[in-house]
Design a protein around this motif. Structure first.
Motif, PDB file in Angstrom:
ATOM      1  N   LEU A 179      -6.584  -5.843   3.875  1.00 38.06           N
ATOM      2  CA  LEU A 179      -6.649  -6.686   4.815  1.00 38.06           C
ATOM      3  C   LEU A 179      -8.122  -7.465   5.005  1.00 38.06           C
ATOM      4  CD1 LEU A 179      -5.666  -4.253   7.778  1.00 38.06           C
ATOM      5  CD2 LEU A 179      -4.462  -6.352   7.085  1.00 38.06           C
ATOM      6  N   VAL A 180      -9.108  -7.124   4.333  1.00 43.33           N
ATOM      7  CA  VAL A 180     -10.366  -7.693   4.580  1.00 43.33           C
ATOM      8  C   VAL A 180     -10.564  -8.471   3.183  1.00 43.33           C
ATOM      9  CG1 VAL A 180     -11.223  -6.330   6.253  1.00 43.33           C
ATOM     10  CG2 VAL A 180     -11.868  -5.587   3.912  1.00 43.33           C
ATOM     11  N   SER A 181      -9.573  -8.562   2.290  1.00 44.45           N
ATOM     12  CA  SER A 181      -9.843  -9.044   0.837  1.00 44.45           C
ATOM     13  C   SER A 181      -9.192 -10.520   0.845  1.00 44.45           C
ATOM     14  CB  SER A 181      -9.299  -8.297  -0.250  1.00 44.45           C
ATOM     15  OG  SER A 181      -9.109  -9.111  -1.430  1.00 44.45           O
ATOM     16  N   ALA A 222       0.626  -1.148  -0.012  1.00 41.33           N
ATOM     17  CA  ALA A 222      -0.010   0.077   0.111  1.00 41.33           C
ATOM     18  C   ALA A 222       0.924   1.432  -0.166  1.00 41.33           C
ATOM     19  CB  ALA A 222      -0.825  -0.108   0.986  1.00 41.33           C
ATOM     20  N   ASP A 223       2.027   1.237   0.463  1.00 40.73           N
ATOM     21  CA  ASP A 223       3.005   2.144   0.609  1.00 40.73           C
ATOM     22  C   ASP A 223       3.742   2.404  -0.623  1.00 40.73           C
ATOM     23  OD1 ASP A 223       4.632   4.382   1.272  1.00 40.73           O
ATOM     24  OD2 ASP A 223       6.076   2.836   2.472  1.00 40.73           O
ATOM     25  N   GLN A 250      -4.231   5.655   0.706  1.00 40.09           N
ATOM     26  CA  GLN A 250      -3.052   4.496   0.796  1.00 40.09           C
ATOM     27  C   GLN A 250      -3.859   3.770   2.284  1.00 40.09           C
ATOM     28  OE1 GLN A 250       0.632   6.567   1.326  1.00 40.09           O
ATOM     29  NE2 GLN A 250       1.476   5.789  -0.385  1.00 40.09           N
ATOM     30  N   VAL A 251      -4.247   4.227   3.145  1.00 42.77           N
ATOM     31  CA  VAL A 251      -4.698   3.620   4.344  1.00 42.77           C
ATOM     32  C   VAL A 251      -6.263   2.813   3.704  1.00 42.77           C
ATOM     33  CG1 VAL A 251      -5.868   3.896   6.556  1.00 42.77           C
ATOM     34  CG2 VAL A 251      -3.793   5.056   6.156  1.00 42.77           C
ATOM     35  N   GLU A 252      -6.821   3.597   3.047  1.00 41.15           N
ATOM     36  CA  GLU A 252      -8.378   2.838   2.473  1.00 41.15           C
ATOM     37  C   GLU A 252      -7.634   1.609   1.643  1.00 41.15           C
ATOM     38  OE1 GLU A 252      -9.954   5.978  -0.033  1.00 41.15           O
ATOM     39  OE2 GLU A 252     -10.607   7.053   2.019  1.00 41.15           O
TER      40      GLU A 252
END
Length: 88
Positions: A81-83, A61-62, A73-75
């Motif tokens: 994480l939930v995928s 993500a970074d 990027q947090v989104e």
């Protein structure tokens, strides 16, 4: 590194609450997550294995390689994480 551990812990906490509500009856996603994280192939995931996967997702993500994530990027990070295909 301390802030990375705090972020990873927060991410795992978020994951712990998000996954049950999103996939309560879907063991396939749990199986996929175990397969993604289970580096030693023992059928379980240790805290170290989970943290390594969270760090891998963070790094993905970074995109600016800044060692921190902006809101967008947090989104992306949270979606990973939930995928059931996160980091894999």
């Amino acid at each position: 590194m301390k802030s990375m551990n705090a972020l990873a812990a927060a991410a795992l906490t978020s994951l712990a609450f998000a996954v049950p509500s999103a996939y309560a009856d879907d063991t396939k996603n749990a199986d996929n997550f175990v397969k993604m994280c289970d580096a030693d192939k023992d059928g379980t995931i240790s805290k170290a294995e989970a943290m390594k996967m969270v760090e891998k997702m963070f790094d993905k993500a970074d995109t600016k390689k800044a060692g921190r994530l902006d809101k967008k990027q947090v989104e992306t990070f949270l979606k990973m994480l939930v995928s059931d295909s996160a980091g894999g």
